[in-house]
Structures are given as structure tokens and as C-alpha cells.
Design a protein around this motif. Structure first.
Motif, PDB file in Angstrom:
ATOM      1  N   UNK A   1      -9.291  36.524  38.157  1.00 21.65           N
ATOM      2  CA  UNK A   1      -8.773  35.361  38.374  1.00 21.65           C
ATOM      3  C   UNK A   1      -7.477  35.944  38.683  1.00 21.65           C
ATOM      4  N   UNK A   2      -6.424  37.020  39.318  1.00 18.63           N
ATOM      5  CA  UNK A   2      -5.831  37.597  39.573  1.00 18.63           C
ATOM      6  C   UNK A   2      -5.460  37.127  40.846  1.00 18.63           C
ATOM      7  N   UNK A   3      -6.579  37.470  42.272  1.00 16.40           N
ATOM      8  CA  UNK A   3      -6.784  36.882  42.805  1.00 16.40           C
ATOM      9  C   UNK A   3      -7.200  35.898  43.512  1.00 16.40           C
ATOM     10  N   UNK A   4      -7.162  34.695  42.643  1.00 12.42           N
ATOM     11  CA  UNK A   4      -7.043  33.718  42.979  1.00 12.42           C
ATOM     12  C   UNK A   4      -8.715  33.013  42.441  1.00 12.42           C
ATOM     13  N   UNK A   5     -10.171  33.351  42.713  1.00 14.19           N
ATOM     14  CA  UNK A   5     -11.104  33.001  42.988  1.00 14.19           C
ATOM     15  C   UNK A   5     -10.766  32.486  41.235  1.00 14.19           C
ATOM     16  N   UNK A   6     -12.016  31.450  41.409  1.00 10.98           N
ATOM     17  CA  UNK A   6     -12.760  30.848  40.416  1.00 10.98           C
ATOM     18  C   UNK A   6     -13.584  31.598  39.668  1.00 10.98           C
ATOM     19  N   UNK A   7     -13.954  31.504  38.040  1.00 10.04           N
ATOM     20  CA  UNK A   7     -14.642  32.032  37.842  1.00 10.04           C
ATOM     21  C   UNK A   7     -14.866  31.613  37.079  1.00 10.04           C
ATOM     22  N   UNK A   8     -16.301  32.478  36.596  1.00 14.02           N
ATOM     23  CA  UNK A   8     -17.132  32.044  35.283  1.00 14.02           C
ATOM     24  C   UNK A   8     -18.228  33.012  34.982  1.00 14.02           C
ATOM     25  N   UNK A   9     -17.672  33.173  33.393  1.00 10.39           N
ATOM     26  CA  UNK A   9     -19.006  34.091  33.031  1.00 10.39           C
ATOM     27  C   UNK A   9     -20.257  33.700  31.969  1.00 10.39           C
ATOM     28  N   UNK A  10     -20.712  34.264  32.315  1.00 13.04           N
ATOM     29  CA  UNK A  10     -22.428  34.214  31.944  1.00 13.04           C
ATOM     30  C   UNK A  10     -22.123  35.913  30.375  1.00 13.04           C
ATOM     31  N   UNK A  11     -22.525  35.112  29.056  1.00 10.28           N
ATOM     32  CA  UNK A  11     -22.445  35.766  28.385  1.00 10.28           C
ATOM     33  C   UNK A  11     -23.257  36.126  27.013  1.00 10.28           C
ATOM     34  N   UNK A  12     -24.234  36.782  26.436  1.00 11.21           N
ATOM     35  CA  UNK A  12     -25.428  36.159  25.723  1.00 11.21           C
ATOM     36  C   UNK A  12     -24.224  36.737  23.898  1.00 11.21           C
ATOM     37  N   UNK A  13     -23.184  36.163  24.004  1.00 14.75           N
ATOM     38  CA  UNK A  13     -21.789  36.574  22.970  1.00 14.75           C
ATOM     39  C   UNK A  13     -21.124  35.241  23.080  1.00 14.75           C
ATOM     40  N   UNK A  14     -22.093  34.214  22.023  1.00 16.37           N
ATOM     41  CA  UNK A  14     -21.207  33.361  21.844  1.00 16.37           C
ATOM     42  C   UNK A  14     -19.771  32.549  21.315  1.00 16.37           C
ATOM     43  N   UNK A  15     -19.012  33.584  20.569  1.00 16.04           N
ATOM     44  CA  UNK A  15     -18.091  33.639  20.374  1.00 16.04           C
ATOM     45  C   UNK A  15     -16.585  34.653  20.990  1.00 16.04           C
ATOM     46  N   UNK A  16     -17.313  34.988  22.216  1.00 24.21           N
ATOM     47  CA  UNK A  16     -16.795  35.028  23.665  1.00 24.21           C
ATOM     48  C   UNK A  16     -16.168  34.166  24.079  1.00 24.21           C
ATOM     49  N   UNK A  17     -16.288  32.998  24.294  1.00 24.95           N
ATOM     50  CA  UNK A  17     -16.232  31.795  24.774  1.00 24.95           C
ATOM     51  C   UNK A  17     -15.337  31.634  25.023  1.00 24.95           C
ATOM     52  N   UNK A  18     -14.596  31.580  23.688  1.00 25.68           N
ATOM     53  CA  UNK A  18     -12.814  31.592  23.974  1.00 25.68           C
ATOM     54  C   UNK A  18     -12.264  32.644  24.145  1.00 25.68           C
ATOM     55  N   UNK A  19     -12.235  33.609  24.366  1.00 26.89           N
ATOM     56  CA  UNK A  19     -11.706  34.546  25.224  1.00 26.89           C
ATOM     57  C   UNK A  19     -11.486  34.698  26.582  1.00 26.89           C
TER      58      UNK A  19
ATOM     59  N   UNK B   1     -22.221  44.618  20.045  1.00 27.94           N
ATOM     60  CA  UNK B   1     -20.981  44.016  21.067  1.00 27.94           C
ATOM     61  C   UNK B   1     -20.031  43.723  20.170  1.00 27.94           C
ATOM     62  N   UNK B   2     -18.996  44.174  19.696  1.00 27.46           N
ATOM     63  CA  UNK B   2     -18.316  44.233  18.562  1.00 27.46           C
ATOM     64  C   UNK B   2     -17.438  44.431  18.496  1.00 27.46           C
ATOM     65  N   UNK B   3     -17.177  44.677  20.027  1.00 20.32           N
ATOM     66  CA  UNK B   3     -15.790  45.631  20.463  1.00 20.32           C
ATOM     67  C   UNK B   3     -14.914  44.848  21.352  1.00 20.32           C
ATOM     68  N   UNK B   4     -13.964  44.791  21.294  1.00 18.91           N
ATOM     69  CA  UNK B   4     -12.786  43.600  21.979  1.00 18.91           C
ATOM     70  C   UNK B   4     -11.738  43.809  22.587  1.00 18.91           C
ATOM     71  N   UNK B   5     -11.446  44.260  24.101  1.00 11.38           N
ATOM     72  CA  UNK B   5     -13.319  45.099  24.389  1.00 11.38           C
ATOM     73  C   UNK B   5     -13.468  45.866  24.909  1.00 11.38           C
ATOM     74  N   UNK B   6     -12.007  47.138  24.636  1.00 11.39           N
ATOM     75  CA  UNK B   6     -12.491  48.952  25.304  1.00 11.39           C
ATOM     76  C   UNK B   6     -11.742  49.313  23.706  1.00 11.39           C
ATOM     77  N   UNK B   7     -12.185  50.021  23.311  1.00 13.12           N
ATOM     78  CA  UNK B   7     -11.966  51.439  22.367  1.00 13.12           C
ATOM     79  C   UNK B   7     -11.538  52.116  23.352  1.00 13.12           C
ATOM     80  N   UNK B   8     -10.828  52.828  22.179  1.00  8.69           N
ATOM     81  CA  UNK B   8      -9.430  53.774  23.410  1.00  8.69           C
ATOM     82  C   UNK B   8      -8.711  55.325  22.001  1.00  8.69           C
ATOM     83  N   UNK B   9      -9.456  56.093  22.165  1.00  5.85           N
ATOM     84  CA  UNK B   9      -9.031  57.309  21.293  1.00  5.85           C
ATOM     85  C   UNK B   9      -7.383  57.242  21.484  1.00  5.85           C
ATOM     86  N   UNK B  10      -7.279  56.925  20.183  1.00  5.16           N
ATOM     87  CA  UNK B  10      -6.174  58.064  20.236  1.00  5.16           C
ATOM     88  C   UNK B  10      -5.273  59.313  19.977  1.00  5.16           C
TER      89      UNK B  10
END
Length: 389
Positions: free
Chosen positions: A231-249, A374-383
């Protein structure tokens, strides 16, 4: 586990202050190049075992080495595959972690780019031959002698396999250490060292640019970074996902379209006919074997399908499917050191960062289960900074 995973889009003020605060006293052995040092780490002692605290040894500083106090380390899906033995037999005990940032505590006398107090990052490699054509071109990930991976790889500078960033301290050859800006959000910078550069590198090589039609398969740790970068490079982006609840994200991150699909041969991709010959660049982040056949017709003439996910079999590819429209099927592996530094600078300058959830070291096993489901949004980071407090 008794602790509950605590979500966060970024490190809160207290955690950020801790990471940027004056460093704690350093083990004198880390400064003395004649001595190795012990440090606390988190890993598994056998295949598919739980992640627990352990003590490991870090080598003495060599002239071109950098010693780093690790502050934040991302959790990559490949860490789980390695611990589970899903990518073949691995050496144990294993300390995963190949996307981390921290503070430089000591340097060898030949080091020129770092001084104690600097912030630094390490990605998927910690060594290579340094002499082959690929290394000389800054493409160390394709070293013809084989790059040394950050963990579970034979260590040419120490005894046994390499041990990764799920640890409080590490010693790494300067060539494989990236400079991190002093004002960077360190927790959100850590995943750039793997998920960021893995998706950035093919976009650079195959020249994804403004106005092109881009698609990413999978909206996980890699996929959401691919979306943001495209998106930052100006491309028109489409997402294929198996998780419908990620669409809004996905839409919030700038996606033009979102397609919910299921990776089963008997189920067609929704609206596939409407997307025939549509995409210039299709990037797959799927980490396991899958059937590529349904996606080939979506690639336009001279378009490219790039695999950065699955190391195993990709099925359904036919010569005719590639002949038609002169399509290309290629793959890309992480990024070399110059490109990794470029990616960190680019993302920090343009505020392109992963969406993260911070966890403590004793929450890693629970985090692994959430990644697999598939229940992480979107990367775990260990503190690891807070673990030392």
C-alpha cells in the motif's frame, strides 16, 4: 500458565521508557574478549517440548563481534515449525528467535559501526562465508557455502548450534547486525528483521510499484507487513485470507479488496472469474504445503507468483498454467544485510510498523497455540526488557 496474554498495538509508555532507560550494569565477562559469559534464555530441551527458562553460554567477543542486551524479540511461525520438528530433525536444546532488537553493551576492537549504548537489530542470519559472489553482492542469505542461521545452525564461531534471540544477551558478528534509530519504537521494530524484510525483498527485486495490482495470500505476521508495504508503494492491494474476522483489519491497513477463501481443492476461490488475469504480483505467505492451481488464472500476462512461505511442496502447477499469459512462478528468501538495513531505515522513516501483541517470556507456549489457531493480531513480541526489571 498463570499469566494472561496482554494485547497491545505497541509498547506502552512504561515499557518504552524501560527499553530506552540507562542500561543496567553489564556482566564484566561480556566486555572482556577473553571470557565467555552465561545468560538466561528461553527454549525447549527436546522436540515439541515446552518453552522454559534455561542458562546458556555466549562466546567471548571476537574482534568483529557485537554484544547485545536483547530487549524485544518477535515470535515467527517458523519458530513453531522448528520446535515442533515440522521442518525436519533439529538440534536440541533449541533457543528460537531471529527477529530482535536490543542495546549494544560491548564491541570487539575491529568493530566500526557500533559503540556501547547504540540500539541494534539481528535477523535470520548471523554469519556466512563472506567470500562467494552472493555474499560479495550483499545477498548473504544465498551464500553458496550456506549462511549460518540465527538459531539451530552449526556455529562456525562457537561450539554446537547457534542459539537465538529468546535470550537476554547475544554476541553477533558486526556484518550481521543492523543499526536501529535511537528514537525507534523498539518493540515494533523487532519483527521488521524477519517478517518485514522477507516481504520487502521480493517487492524490491520484482519492482512492485505504484498502480500495479498486488495480492497477498495469508494475513498473518508476514502477510500484514506485505499489505502495509505494498500500500505504501502505491499498489492496489487485495488480501486472500481464510479468516473472515480479519477483513476489517485488512481494509483498515489499506486493502482494496478482501477475499475469504478455503484452501481445499473442491472449493473454488470466490469471484475467481471476475479476477481472471488481474494481478501483476501475487505473494504467498502460506507456511505449509498448498494447492497453487486456483491462483494461476488470476495472474495477468507477465505477472509473477512469489512464494515466501511454504518450504515444502506446492501442488497444482502445470506447464500450461505457466505458459498461458507467460506467468512466472518464483520464490524469495528473507533479505541480505544491506537490504535489511534499507528496510529498517525505510520503515522507521515512513512509520510502517507491524501490529503487535506484547508477551512475557512465560507466555510463549500460549502464544504458540494462538499463532497456530490464527488468533494473533498480528505478531507476538516477547518483552525481554520487562523480564529483567
Amino acid at each position: 500458565m498463570s499469566d494472561t496474554l496482554f494485547p497491545g498495538k505497541y509498547a506502552d509508555a512504561a515499557q518504552t521508557d524501560l527499553a530506552h532507560a540507562d542500561p543496567a550494569p553489564v556482566d564484566p565477562a561480556l566486555i572482556d574478549p577473553t571470557h565467555s559469559a552465561h545468560t538466561r534464555a528461553y527454549g525447549a530441551i527436546h522436540s515439541n517440548g515446552p518453552i522454559g527458562a534455561m542458562t546458556i553460554e555466549r562466546r567471548a567477543l571476537l574482534p568483529d563481534d557485537v554484544a547485545i542486551d536483547v530487549l524485544y524479540c518477535g515470535v515467527c511461525h517458523s519458530d513453531i515449525h522448528m520446535i515442533r520438528g515440522e521442518w525436519g530433525e533439529q538440534p536440541f536444546p533449541m533457543v528460537p528467535g531471529h527477529e530482535f532488537v536490543g542495546r549494544v553493551t560491548a564491541v570487539g576492537h575491529a568493530v566500526t559501526r557500533f559503540v556501547p549504548g547504540d540500539f541494534a537489530g539481528v535477523g535470520c542470519m548471523v554469519d556466512s562465508c563472506g567470500a562467494c559472489d552472493n555474499c560479495n553482492a550483499g545477498l548473504e542469505q544465498y551464500c553458496t557455502a550456506g549462511a549460518t542461521l540465527t538459531y539451530a545452525s552449526p556455529d562456525p564461531r562457537g561450539a554446537g548450534p547457534t542459539l537465538g534471540g529468546y535470550s537476554e544477551r547475544i554476541v553477533v558478528r558486526e556484518r550481521f547486525v543492523v543499526k536501529v534509530p535511537k528514537d525507534a519504537d523498539l518493540a515494533r521494530t523487532a519483527p521488521l528483521l524477519c517478517s518485514g524484510v522477507t516481504t520487502f525483498s521480493p517487492m524490491q527485486h520484482w519492482r512492485l510499484g505504484s498502480g500495479q495490482r498486488f495480492a497477498v495470500i495469508g494475513l498473518g505476521g508476514l502477510g500484514h507487513m506485505a499489505l502495509k508495504l505494498a500500500v505504501h508503494r502505491g499498489a492496489e492491494a487485495t488480501v486472500f485470507t481464510t479468516s473472515a474476522d480479519k477483513a476489517n483489519d485488512a481494509y483498515a491497513m489499506g486493502a482494496h479488496d478482501v477475499v475469504v477463501w478455503q484452501p481445499a481443492a473442491s472449493l473454488p476461490i470466490p469471484h475467481a472469474q471476475d479476477m481472471a488475469n488481474r494481478f501483476d504480483f501475487l505473494l504467498s505467505t502460506i507456511p505449509s504445503p498448498f494447492d497453487l492451481a486456483p491462483f494461476l488464472p488470476l495472474i495477468r500476462r507477465d505477472g509473477t507468483f512469489v512464494n515466501v512461505g511454504a518450504p515444502g511442496t506446492i501442488g497444482g502447477v502445470t506447464g500450461a498454467g505457466l505458459w498461458n499469459q507467460r506467468r512466472s512462478l518464483v520464490a524469495s528468501c528473507i533479505g541480505g544485510m544491506p537490504e535489511t538495513q534499507e528496510l529498517v531505515d525505510y520503515c522507521c522513516t515512513n512509520a510502517i510498523h507491524p501490529e503487535i501483541e506484547l508477551i512475557r517470556p512465560n507466555q510463549i507456549d500460549a502464544a504458540y497455540l494462538r499463532v497456530e489457531n490464527k488468533h494473533v493480531r498480528y505478531r507476538f513480541v516477547i518483552d525481554l526488557a520487562s523480564a529483567r526489571a
